[in-house]
Design an enzyme around this catalytic site. Structure first.
Site, PDB file in Angstrom:
ATOM      1  CB  THR A 244      -6.935  -5.530   9.820  1.00  0.00           C
ATOM      2  OG1 THR A 244      -6.562  -4.296   9.169  1.00  0.00           O
ATOM      3  CG2 THR A 244      -6.813  -5.374  11.415  1.00  0.00           C
TER       4      THR A 244
ATOM      5  CB  SER B 118      -1.247  -0.041   1.316  1.00  0.00           C
ATOM      6  OG  SER B 118      -0.067   0.371   2.765  1.00  0.00           O
TER       7      SER B 118
ATOM      8  CG  HIS C 106      -9.113  -0.229   5.342  1.00  0.00           C
ATOM      9  ND1 HIS C 106      -8.552   0.571   4.429  1.00  0.00           N
ATOM     10  CD2 HIS C 106      -8.911  -1.135   4.374  1.00  0.00           C
ATOM     11  CE1 HIS C 106      -7.528   0.656   3.597  1.00  0.00           C
ATOM     12  NE2 HIS C 106      -8.102  -0.812   3.146  1.00  0.00           N
TER      13      HIS C 106
ATOM     14  CG  ASP D 237      -3.896  -2.030  -1.875  1.00  0.00           C
ATOM     15  OD1 ASP D 237      -5.394  -1.681  -2.095  1.00  0.00           O
ATOM     16  OD2 ASP D 237      -3.905  -2.369  -0.278  1.00  0.00           O
TER      17      ASP D 237
ATOM     18  CD  GLU E  81     -12.257   2.367  -3.028  1.00  0.00           C
ATOM     19  OE1 GLU E  81     -11.365   2.156  -3.222  1.00  0.00           O
ATOM     20  OE2 GLU E  81     -12.788   3.393  -1.797  1.00  0.00           O
TER      21      GLU E  81
ATOM     22  CG  ASP F  21      -8.919   5.042  -3.790  1.00  0.00           C
ATOM     23  OD1 ASP F  21      -9.492   4.688  -4.294  1.00  0.00           O
ATOM     24  OD2 ASP F  21      -8.602   5.048  -2.211  1.00  0.00           O
TER      25      ASP F  21
HETATM   26 ZN   LIG Z   1      -8.556  -1.310   0.494  1.00  0.00          ZN
END
Ligand SMILES: [Zn+2]
Length: 287
Positions: free
Chosen positions: A230, A50, A177, A83, A135, A105
């Site tokens: 997570t 990410s 998230h 990501d 997205e 994004d």
């Molecule tokens: Zn995400």
């Protein structure tokens, strides 16, 4: 094994009604553990980096190079994916480092601006053989697909996918998230409706907060790429904490680092067993 293209992993999975596990990397130990878990499960896997992970390492290159090297030495197909990149600049940087799969994004932008920016990035990426996930923002929800209240409209999603030319779409169906509890309620009927309306694979973000039975149900309803971050961090940190409290005198980070890594690998194998089994209508099951 050479680095796998995302389309080679996600395309057949969607056609067969199977899910693909996409796990977020923090350090190199994560990448190693995720690949070890995928090898144990004999399933393809996605390593995700990410924008926040790149920021943690101070730059995109060190962690990207490590993930690409780990992926190339795997015994199963592994794709490495950027990501949640909020800037086209980061997408270009990723391409320069050898990444062939990105999530762009622009969901914080109004619909038309999102379409325009995403279409531009997608054109740029496709000219270079790069796969693009995007997205669609939700009116009134600033967290996009990560707001538990946001819902993707199937018709809008279909229009967005064809207007942008993207390869996969992250959708809002009830997950959010960084959840530490597993009580997100997925709208399975909505997943089915979006799957029917949209021609590209669907991506579930925030899967760590979804009960495991619902993850399998989400795949059966038509979800393909299942993003998990997570849950692995919980398992990694719990193992490190256990190690450190059992041996407070330990100094060598390799000792507790391997405790974390050794705990993550079987968790990845277990999660892949849940998401990559599939069984959606029209799909063929594979042993
Ligand atoms: Zn995400």
């Amino acid at each position: 094994m050479p680095l796998a293209a995302m389309a080679e992993i996600v395309g057949p999975a969607r056609a067969a009604g199977r899910g693909v596990g996409a796990f977020n990397v923090v350090g190199i130990e994560h990448a190693e553990a995720i690949v070890t878990g995928a090898e144990a499960a004999r399933a393809p896997v996605v390593l995700q980096i990410s924008e926040n992970c790149a920021a943690y390492h101070g730059a995109l290159e060190p962690i990207t190079s490590a993930c690409l090297a780990v992926a190339r030495s795997a015994a199963v197909p592994v794709a490495v994916h950027l990501d949640h990149a909020a800037s086209a600049e980061l997408v270009r940087a990723a391409a320069g480092l050898g990444l062939r799969s990105v999530m762009y994004d622009a969901s914080a932008w109004p619909y038309l601006a999102n379409v325009r920016a995403t279409a531009d990035v997608t054109r740029w990426c496709h000219a270079r053989g790069i796969w693009v996930e995007a997205e669609l923002g939700e009116v009134g929800g600033k967290d996009g697909v990560h707001s538990p209240l946001a819902r993707t409209d199937p018709n809008e999603a279909a229009g967005y996918a064809s207007a942008t030319g993207i390869d996969a779409l992250a959708v809002a169906v009830g997950s959010s998230h960084a959840m530490l509890t597993r009580d997100a309620v997925l709208d399975l009927g909505l997943i089915t409706r979006i799957r029917r309306a949209v021609g590209v694979p669907l991506v579930l973000h925030g899967s760590s907060g979804v009960p495991e039975a619902d993850l399998a149900a989400a795949v059966r309803a038509g979800m393909t790429k299942i993003n998990i971050a997570t849950q692995l961090n919980k398992v990694f940190t719990a193992a490190v904490r256990r190690y450190l409290s059992a041996d407070p005198a330990v100094v060598d980070p390799r000792r507790y680092g391997s405790a974390g890594r050794d705990a993550v690998a079987p968790e990845v194998a277990r999660l892949l067993g849940i998401v990559s089994v599939g069984g959606a209508s029209g799909g063929r099951r594979r042993g």
